[in-house]
Every structure is written in C-alpha cells, then in structure tokens.
Design a protein around this motif. Sequence first.
Motif, mmCIF file in Angstrom:
data_model
loop_
_atom_site.group_PDB
_atom_site.id
_atom_site.type_symbol
_atom_site.label_atom_id
_atom_site.label_comp_id
_atom_site.label_asym_id
_atom_site.label_seq_id
_atom_site.Cartn_x
_atom_site.Cartn_y
_atom_site.Cartn_z
ATOM 1 N N VAL A 99 -6.315 -7.690 -10.555
ATOM 2 C CA VAL A 99 -5.457 -8.291 -9.524
ATOM 3 C C VAL A 99 -5.346 -9.764 -9.900
ATOM 4 O O VAL A 99 -6.366 -10.425 -10.115
ATOM 5 N N ALA B 46 -3.940 -13.676 -9.100
ATOM 6 C CA ALA B 46 -3.507 -14.570 -8.034
ATOM 7 C C ALA B 46 -3.112 -15.896 -8.665
ATOM 8 O O ALA B 46 -3.647 -16.279 -9.705
ATOM 9 N N ARG C 131 -1.808 -13.733 4.809
ATOM 10 C CA ARG C 131 -1.645 -12.272 4.770
ATOM 11 C C ARG C 131 -1.327 -11.711 6.149
ATOM 12 O O ARG C 131 -1.771 -12.250 7.163
ATOM 13 N N TYR D 68 -1.552 -8.125 6.370
ATOM 14 C CA TYR D 68 -2.213 -6.823 6.322
ATOM 15 C C TYR D 68 -3.234 -6.834 5.197
ATOM 16 O O TYR D 68 -3.135 -7.723 4.329
ATOM 17 N N GLU E 244 -4.564 -16.859 1.392
ATOM 18 C CA GLU E 244 -4.947 -16.461 0.032
ATOM 19 C C GLU E 244 -4.071 -17.169 -0.995
ATOM 20 O O GLU E 244 -3.038 -17.747 -0.665
ATOM 21 N N LEU E 245 -4.506 -17.052 -2.254
ATOM 22 C CA LEU E 245 -3.620 -17.387 -3.365
ATOM 23 C C LEU E 245 -2.739 -16.161 -3.548
ATOM 24 O O LEU E 245 -3.250 -15.046 -3.692
ATOM 25 N N GLY F 243 -0.443 -13.144 -4.961
ATOM 26 C CA GLY F 243 -0.513 -12.368 -6.205
ATOM 27 C C GLY F 243 -0.560 -10.892 -5.903
ATOM 28 O O GLY F 243 -0.141 -10.469 -4.827
ATOM 29 N N LYS G 285 -1.618 -6.626 -7.789
ATOM 30 C CA LYS G 285 -2.162 -5.804 -8.881
ATOM 31 C C LYS G 285 -1.263 -5.781 -10.099
ATOM 32 O O LYS G 285 -0.049 -5.616 -9.977
ATOM 33 N N GLU H 192 4.790 -10.865 -9.652
ATOM 34 C CA GLU H 192 4.339 -10.912 -8.248
ATOM 35 C C GLU H 192 4.875 -12.156 -7.530
ATOM 36 O O GLU H 192 5.275 -12.088 -6.377
ATOM 37 N N LEU I 239 -13.686 -6.881 -6.869
ATOM 38 C CA LEU I 239 -13.272 -6.448 -5.533
ATOM 39 C C LEU I 239 -13.849 -5.074 -5.227
ATOM 40 O O LEU I 239 -14.254 -4.776 -4.116
ATOM 41 N N LEU J 276 -10.530 -9.422 -9.608
ATOM 42 C CA LEU J 276 -9.557 -10.423 -9.159
ATOM 43 C C LEU J 276 -9.707 -11.688 -9.995
ATOM 44 O O LEU J 276 -10.802 -12.235 -10.100
ATOM 45 N N VAL K 138 -9.157 -15.693 2.765
ATOM 46 C CA VAL K 138 -9.515 -14.321 2.391
ATOM 47 C C VAL K 138 -10.870 -14.413 1.667
ATOM 48 O O VAL K 138 -11.028 -15.255 0.775
ATOM 49 N N ALA L 16 -12.635 -13.040 -0.743
ATOM 50 C CA ALA L 16 -12.753 -13.091 -2.205
ATOM 51 C C ALA L 16 -12.291 -14.437 -2.763
ATOM 52 O O ALA L 16 -12.849 -14.937 -3.741
ATOM 53 N N ASP L 17 -11.307 -15.039 -2.130
ATOM 54 C CA ASP L 17 -10.718 -16.271 -2.656
ATOM 55 C C ASP L 17 -11.625 -17.492 -2.487
ATOM 56 O O ASP L 17 -11.395 -18.534 -3.108
ATOM 57 N N TRP M 92 -13.114 -19.554 -5.444
ATOM 58 C CA TRP M 92 -12.344 -20.536 -6.210
ATOM 59 C C TRP M 92 -12.330 -21.927 -5.585
ATOM 60 O O TRP M 92 -11.800 -22.866 -6.190
HETATM 61 N N1 DCP Z 1 -6.622 -9.857 -3.052
HETATM 62 C C1 DCP Z 1 -7.515 -10.888 -2.737
HETATM 63 N N2 DCP Z 1 -7.164 -12.180 -2.914
HETATM 64 C C2 DCP Z 1 -5.931 -12.494 -3.395
HETATM 65 C C3 DCP Z 1 -5.006 -11.474 -3.718
HETATM 66 C C4 DCP Z 1 -5.384 -10.159 -3.538
HETATM 67 O O1 DCP Z 1 -8.644 -10.592 -2.311
HETATM 68 N N3 DCP Z 1 -5.627 -13.776 -3.552
HETATM 69 C C5 DCP Z 1 -7.019 -8.448 -2.858
HETATM 70 C C6 DCP Z 1 -6.437 -7.800 -1.648
HETATM 71 C C7 DCP Z 1 -6.332 -6.364 -2.059
HETATM 72 C C8 DCP Z 1 -6.097 -6.409 -3.558
HETATM 73 O O2 DCP Z 1 -6.554 -7.698 -3.960
HETATM 74 O O3 DCP Z 1 -7.584 -5.726 -1.855
HETATM 75 C C9 DCP Z 1 -4.654 -6.194 -3.956
HETATM 76 O O4 DCP Z 1 -3.880 -7.232 -3.408
HETATM 77 P P1 DCP Z 1 -2.429 -6.981 -2.776
HETATM 78 O O5 DCP Z 1 -2.517 -5.961 -1.704
HETATM 79 O O6 DCP Z 1 -1.877 -8.301 -2.421
HETATM 80 O O7 DCP Z 1 -1.700 -6.471 -4.063
HETATM 81 P P2 DCP Z 1 -0.519 -5.451 -4.230
HETATM 82 O O8 DCP Z 1 0.575 -5.855 -3.311
HETATM 83 O O9 DCP Z 1 -0.226 -5.349 -5.681
HETATM 84 O O10 DCP Z 1 -1.234 -4.141 -3.758
HETATM 85 P P3 DCP Z 1 -0.615 -2.844 -3.096
HETATM 86 O O11 DCP Z 1 0.321 -2.311 -4.115
HETATM 87 O O12 DCP Z 1 -1.852 -2.002 -2.868
HETATM 88 O O13 DCP Z 1 0.023 -3.311 -1.808
#
Ligand code: DCP
Length: 135
Positions: free
Chosen positions: A7, A9, A23, A25, A34-35, A37, A39, A53, A74, A80, A118, A120-121, A124
């Motif tokens: 993933v 970002a 975010r 959702y 979040e930053l 980005g 997958k 993205e 993650l 990530l 978020v 995980a972020d 950074w």
């Molecule tokens: N994520 C995160 N921090 C970020 C970006 C993403 O922790 N800065 C996490 C959140 C999700 C996973 O990474 O668990 C995937 O992120 P997204 O849902 O934003 O990515 P996609 O839109 O590509 O996923 P999907 O296709 O599942 O909607």
Amino acid sequence: MTARRVVVAGAIVADRRLLLAQRGYPAEVDGLWELPGGKAELGESPESALRRELREELGVEVRVGTALRESVALRHDLVLVALRAYIEDGSPRAVEHRALRWVDADELRSLHAEGSLVPADTAWVPELLVDLARR
Ligand code: DCP
C-alpha cells in the motif's frame, strides 16, 4: 511465504505544509487523517501505483521522489510505505475523502497528540516533521 502487497501513501510537502486527507471509511478510521494513497495492483510498481492513486483520489499529477524510512506491516500480507510526492499539475480535491487539509508542523503534532491520525501513519510523524522543517 505469501507475497506481500504494497500500500503506497504520498507525503506531499510544499511551503512547509503537509497535505492530509480525512478518511470516511471504514468505521474504525472514519474521520481520521492520513497520507492519501492505496493498494498497488499486481505487477504495478509503488511509484506508478502512487501516481495512479493520487490522480484518482486528488485529481493531481505528481512526480514521485524518495521513500520515507519507516514502513508498517498492516497485515501479514500487506505492507504500507510512504513516498515523497510533488504536485506537477492540478489542485488537490477530495474526490474520495471527506476533506483535505494542509498542515504545518505544529498542526501535525496536535493531530498526532489528539489521536486524529490513522494509527499506521503515526510511524511517519518524526520523519514528516523533519521534512516540514526543510521544505
Ligand atoms: N492505509 C493506511 N494509511 C494510509 C493509506 C492506507 O493505514 N495512509 C491502509 C488502510 C487500508 C489499506 O491501507 O487498510 C488500504 O488502503 P485504502 O483502502 O485507502 O486503499 P484502496 O482504496 O486501494 O483499497 P480498497 O481497494 O480495499 O478500497
């Protein structure tokens, strides 16, 4: 061993401000920043994935730079990473996020302290604060 999906970002810093996206959702992170980005597709490089993205999510074209040092597992199959990115065309719009905001170092520290990033972020934050002091 399972192949790890990446993933990516984007760490977009300009005029001593960092672009954060809010975010909507899933519920656990609804309202957190979040930053932006997402997958990488199978066979897609992290750089191409980030360009795609950010085009989809923000409506901008970016040049991709170096990676931040920290990466975050993650899940066992999802890692990530953050890449520095520089907007070359367009103005960021919240196409898929609730909102966007440019924050300075103090605002980033406050959002972190109040638990508004978020989870995980948060890895950074120290590196982002260094970048914010420079650019
Ligand atoms: N994520 C995160 N921090 C970020 C970006 C993403 O922790 N800065 C996490 C959140 C999700 C996973 O990474 O668990 C995937 O992120 P997204 O849902 O934003 O990515 P996609 O839109 O590509 O996923 P999907 O296709 O599942 O909607």
